[in-house]
Scaffold this motif. Structure first.
Motif, PDB file in Angstrom:
ATOM      1  N   TYR A   3       0.853  -1.187   0.000  1.00 50.88           N
ATOM      2  CA  TYR A   3       0.000   0.000   0.000  1.00 50.88           C
ATOM      3  C   TYR A   3       0.886   1.233   0.000  1.00 50.88           C
ATOM      4  N   VAL A   4       0.467   2.248  -0.760  1.00 53.51           N
ATOM      5  CA  VAL A   4       1.207   3.502  -0.813  1.00 53.51           C
ATOM      6  C   VAL A   4       0.218   4.662  -0.721  1.00 53.51           C
ATOM      7  N   ALA A  16       3.123   0.937   3.393  1.00 63.01           N
ATOM      8  CA  ALA A  16       2.895  -0.178   4.307  1.00 63.01           C
ATOM      9  C   ALA A  16       3.460  -1.439   3.666  1.00 63.01           C
ATOM     10  N   ASN A  17       4.281  -2.154   4.412  1.00 61.42           N
ATOM     11  CA  ASN A  17       4.892  -3.391   3.935  1.00 61.42           C
ATOM     12  C   ASN A  17       4.226  -4.576   4.626  1.00 61.42           C
ATOM     13  N   SER A  21       5.838  -3.662   8.470  1.00 63.21           N
ATOM     14  CA  SER A  21       6.496  -2.397   8.754  1.00 63.21           C
ATOM     15  C   SER A  21       5.856  -1.280   7.948  1.00 63.21           C
ATOM     16  N   VAL A  22       6.159  -0.039   8.352  1.00 61.82           N
ATOM     17  CA  VAL A  22       5.738   1.143   7.617  1.00 61.82           C
ATOM     18  C   VAL A  22       6.946   2.049   7.427  1.00 61.82           C
ATOM     19  N   ALA A  23       6.881   2.907   6.414  1.00 57.43           N
ATOM     20  CA  ALA A  23       7.996   3.805   6.126  1.00 57.43           C
ATOM     21  C   ALA A  23       7.467   5.099   5.543  1.00 57.43           C
ATOM     22  N   HIS A  58      -1.067  -3.667   6.357  1.00 59.48           N
ATOM     23  CA  HIS A  58      -1.757  -3.861   5.080  1.00 59.48           C
ATOM     24  C   HIS A  58      -2.129  -2.553   4.390  1.00 59.48           C
ATOM     25  N   SER A  59      -2.158  -1.467   5.130  1.00 59.59           N
ATOM     26  CA  SER A  59      -2.454  -0.173   4.495  1.00 59.59           C
ATOM     27  C   SER A  59      -1.989   0.937   5.413  1.00 59.59           C
TER      28      SER A  59
END
Length: 264
Positions: A3-4, A16-17, A21-23, A58-59
């Motif tokens: 998700y971007v 979202a990975n 994780s998130v970045a 997931h998002s």
């Protein structure tokens, strides 16, 4: 990555990975992405023996105020809230850190009501939508309702995918993979809670995603396993969907986005 999202000013890309994780990645003046300003790995698990043995972000969505990012983690049964740095685009865990959903729900995607005070979270594993009150000043979610996306007489296997709010704010839609339908809900204008209106077949298999055009006139369902897009007209009074007869063949469609000319 699964998700971007982009902040309203176009300055930061959020990711979202599914690995948990998130970045956040700043965007340069020429549109190039800089190295990640933030990388945060989620920790924990939940009750599903196969799908929730670890985190699965997931998002990630930017709230209407632009101050917060909300990440739905299927593996943790939580929506995690992060503050977005307005200068450097970094993500900082908020206090409180977010909100839980019922164990085994598997939160997947989230959409905000145009009014900015309600968030709708679709839960993949229990085929439900959870309605949250969103306090944009405090950065807090308060659960108000959880409602099924499937009819009571359905006994097969199904998993939800996408959730979207009609531009008018009067209706919410969710996709069911297995039942292969779009669930239609009306929105209580005072509370934001949902009432089931009906379920419309997507004329295909595994509707992973759908898109509502910016005018709110049409909904396009993307059936991943049958490789077809199906266009529906939205009734502006009831929210119900009617086939227009327009279809398209697309190999394994997984996302529908509309381009608005003149927006840069």
């Amino acid at each position: 990555p699964c998700y971007v999202a982009v902040t309203a000013d176009g300055a930061v890309v959020l990711v979202a990975n599914y690995s948990g994780s998130v970045a956040s990645l700043p965007v340069g003046g020429d549109g190039r992405l800089a190295p990640a300003a933030t990388f945060i790995r989620h920790e924990g698990s939940s009750v599903h023996p196969r799908r929730q043995r670890g985190p699965h972000a997931h998002s990630i969505n930017v709230d209407p105020s632009g101050r917060f990012a909300l990440a739905a983690d299927l593996g943790l049964d939580r929506v995690l809230v992060y503050r977005i740095g307005q200068i450097d685009g970094t993500l900082t865990p908020h206090d409180p850190p977010g909100a839980p959903v019922s164990p085994g729900s598997g939160p997947r995607h989230l959409a905000f009501h145009p009014g900015g005070r309600t968030a709708y979270l679709i839960n993949e594993l229990t085929n439900t939508i959870t309605v949250f009150d969103w306090d944009a000043e405090a950065g807090t979610l308060t659960e108000r309702q959880t409602i099924p996306t499937l009819p009571e007489d359905f006994t097969g296997t199904s998993y939800t995918a996408e959730v979207q709010v009609h531009p008018s704010g009067r209706f919410v839609y969710g996709s069911n993979r297995g039942h292969d339908s779009i669930a239609i809900f009306s929105v209580n204008p005072g509370t934001g809670t949902l009432t089931a209106v009906g379920y419309e077949s997507t004329d295909g298999v595994r509707p992973r995603h759908f898109g509502i055009d910016p005018t709110g006139t049409f909904l396009i369902a993307a059936n991943q396993d049958t490789g077809n897009l199906v266009v529906f007209r939205i009734d502006q009074e009831t929210g119900r969907l009617t086939r227009t007869g327009v279809t398209a063949k697309v190999p394994s469609p997984v996302c529908v986005r509309f381009f608005q000319a003149g927006r840069g």
